[in-house]
Write an enzyme that holds these catalytic residues in place. Structure first.
Site, PDB file in Angstrom:
ATOM      1  N   LYS A 120      -2.741  -5.031 -15.688  1.00  0.00           N
ATOM      2  CA  LYS A 120      -2.872  -5.826 -14.458  1.00  0.00           C
ATOM      3  C   LYS A 120      -3.654  -7.110 -14.759  1.00  0.00           C
ATOM      4  O   LYS A 120      -3.219  -8.202 -14.409  1.00  0.00           O
ATOM      5  CB  LYS A 120      -3.570  -5.012 -13.354  1.00  0.00           C
TER       6      LYS A 120
ATOM      7  N   ARG B   1      -6.770 -12.579 -10.468  1.00  0.00           N
ATOM      8  CA  ARG B   1      -8.196 -12.464 -10.817  1.00  0.00           C
ATOM      9  C   ARG B   1      -8.377 -12.550 -12.320  1.00  0.00           C
ATOM     10  O   ARG B   1      -9.327 -13.167 -12.809  1.00  0.00           O
ATOM     11  CB  ARG B   1      -8.767 -11.143 -10.263  1.00  0.00           C
TER      12      ARG B   1
ATOM     13  N   ASP C 245     -12.822 -15.426  -3.640  1.00  0.00           N
ATOM     14  CA  ASP C 245     -12.110 -14.991  -2.446  1.00  0.00           C
ATOM     15  C   ASP C 245     -10.654 -14.883  -2.844  1.00  0.00           C
ATOM     16  O   ASP C 245     -10.130 -15.736  -3.574  1.00  0.00           O
ATOM     17  CB  ASP C 245     -12.281 -15.981  -1.297  1.00  0.00           C
TER      18      ASP C 245
ATOM     19  N   GLY D 194      -6.251  -2.121  -2.856  1.00  0.00           N
ATOM     20  CA  GLY D 194      -5.720  -3.033  -1.839  1.00  0.00           C
ATOM     21  C   GLY D 194      -4.198  -3.018  -1.759  1.00  0.00           C
ATOM     22  O   GLY D 194      -3.568  -1.960  -1.623  1.00  0.00           O
TER      23      GLY D 194
HETATM   24  P1  IMP Z   1     -12.114 -10.732   0.170  1.00  0.00           P
HETATM   25  O1  IMP Z   1     -13.063  -9.682  -0.321  1.00  0.00           O
HETATM   26  O2  IMP Z   1     -12.484 -11.316   1.488  1.00  0.00           O
HETATM   27  O3  IMP Z   1     -11.828 -11.774  -0.876  1.00  0.00           O
HETATM   28  O4  IMP Z   1     -10.752  -9.952   0.458  1.00  0.00           O
HETATM   29  C1  IMP Z   1      -9.828  -9.805  -0.531  1.00  0.00           C
HETATM   30  C2  IMP Z   1      -8.767  -8.812  -0.067  1.00  0.00           C
HETATM   31  O5  IMP Z   1      -7.511  -9.258  -0.581  1.00  0.00           O
HETATM   32  C3  IMP Z   1      -8.979  -7.432  -0.652  1.00  0.00           C
HETATM   33  O6  IMP Z   1      -9.807  -6.627   0.168  1.00  0.00           O
HETATM   34  C4  IMP Z   1      -7.543  -6.925  -0.730  1.00  0.00           C
HETATM   35  O7  IMP Z   1      -7.110  -6.517   0.549  1.00  0.00           O
HETATM   36  C5  IMP Z   1      -6.776  -8.186  -1.100  1.00  0.00           C
HETATM   37  N1  IMP Z   1      -6.709  -8.340  -2.570  1.00  0.00           N
HETATM   38  C6  IMP Z   1      -7.361  -9.253  -3.332  1.00  0.00           C
HETATM   39  N2  IMP Z   1      -7.090  -9.074  -4.623  1.00  0.00           N
HETATM   40  C7  IMP Z   1      -6.286  -8.016  -4.695  1.00  0.00           C
HETATM   41  C8  IMP Z   1      -5.686  -7.342  -5.807  1.00  0.00           C
HETATM   42  O8  IMP Z   1      -5.894  -7.641  -6.988  1.00  0.00           O
HETATM   43  N3  IMP Z   1      -4.902  -6.303  -5.496  1.00  0.00           N
HETATM   44  C9  IMP Z   1      -4.670  -5.905  -4.210  1.00  0.00           C
HETATM   45  N4  IMP Z   1      -5.220  -6.476  -3.148  1.00  0.00           N
HETATM   46  C10 IMP Z   1      -6.020  -7.549  -3.390  1.00  0.00           C
END
Ligand code: IMP
Length: 209
Positions: free
Chosen positions: A179, A185, A75, A157
């Protein structure tokens, strides 16, 4: 904890941006990476946690139980200091259908607080589970600040508004390798790779088969 040689690892995400990054980092291991697309559809668990690690545990345990696979879930999200850590665990479902709309929401919220920018960080909590057991977890962080206007068309994102000072640009302006070398990550999955192949990990020298 040691687990028997796993053979397969389920990477439990449907986010294609995340999957691409994770596959790059875990490539070359003696492990077949499978995704949720390789399974019959599984109802997404509700992310009811108030922290990244709580939500990562919810996802890892739900998908491990549903599939019987060794399962890694993560997450992640963006914490903006001037917004008291928002959007945080709500990053994916934050106000706005598209990312440009989410960026506009952030600008509006900052303006309401009388600020123009902010330091920020991306956080990634990673959890490994099998059956009903939590096996291992870690967390990766990258510190930066908000960029305005958004710049770059790589990544996904919030990358276009995340300025990374050592690179002098946003994370949407660099290729995937650059990146991953510094990202939240990247850090979490490199630590995970080290765990998998280390003495306590399922691919390490101490592994039982
Ligand atoms: P999850 O899938 O509930 O963990 O949501 C994670 C959200 O955080 C993603 O959909 C993005 O909006 C944001 N996010 C997480 N990692 C990144 C990244 O590496 N770059 C840009 N946005 C990120």
């Amino acid at each position: 904890m040691n687990v028997a040689s796993p053979g397969r690892l389920l990477v439990a995400t449907t986010n294609v941006g995340k999957l691409r990054e994770i596959r790059d980092i875990l490539g070359g291991l003696e492990l077949t990476l499978v995704t949720l697309a390789d399974h019959t559809p599984i109802a997404e668990p509700e992310e009811t946690g108030s922290t990244f690690v709580e939500n990562a545990r919810i996802k890892a345990l739900a998908y491990a139980a549903a599939t019987g696979e060794l399962t890694v879930a993560e997450d992640s999200g963006l914490e903006i200091d001037a917004l008291d850590g928002e959007p945080g665990v709500r990053s994916a479902r934050f106000n706005g259908e598209s990312y440009p709309e989410k960026f506009a929401t952030i600008r509006r919220m900052l303006a309401e607080r009388g600020v123009d920018g902010s330091t920020a960080r991306f956080v990634c909590s990673l959890v490994l589970a099998r059956g009903d057991q939590l096996i291992w977890e870690t967390r990766g962080v990258v510190e930066g600040r908000l960029a305005h206007p958004a710049r770059g068309d790589r990544g996904f994102g919030y990358d276009p508004i995340f300025y990374y000072p050592p690179y002098g640009c946003t994370l949407a302006e660099v290729d995937g390798d650059r990146k991953a070398a510094v990202s939240h990550r990247g850090a979490a999955f490199r630590a995970f790779r080290d765990y998998l192949t280390g003495p306590a990990g399922p691919l390490g020298s101490g592994a039982t088969s």
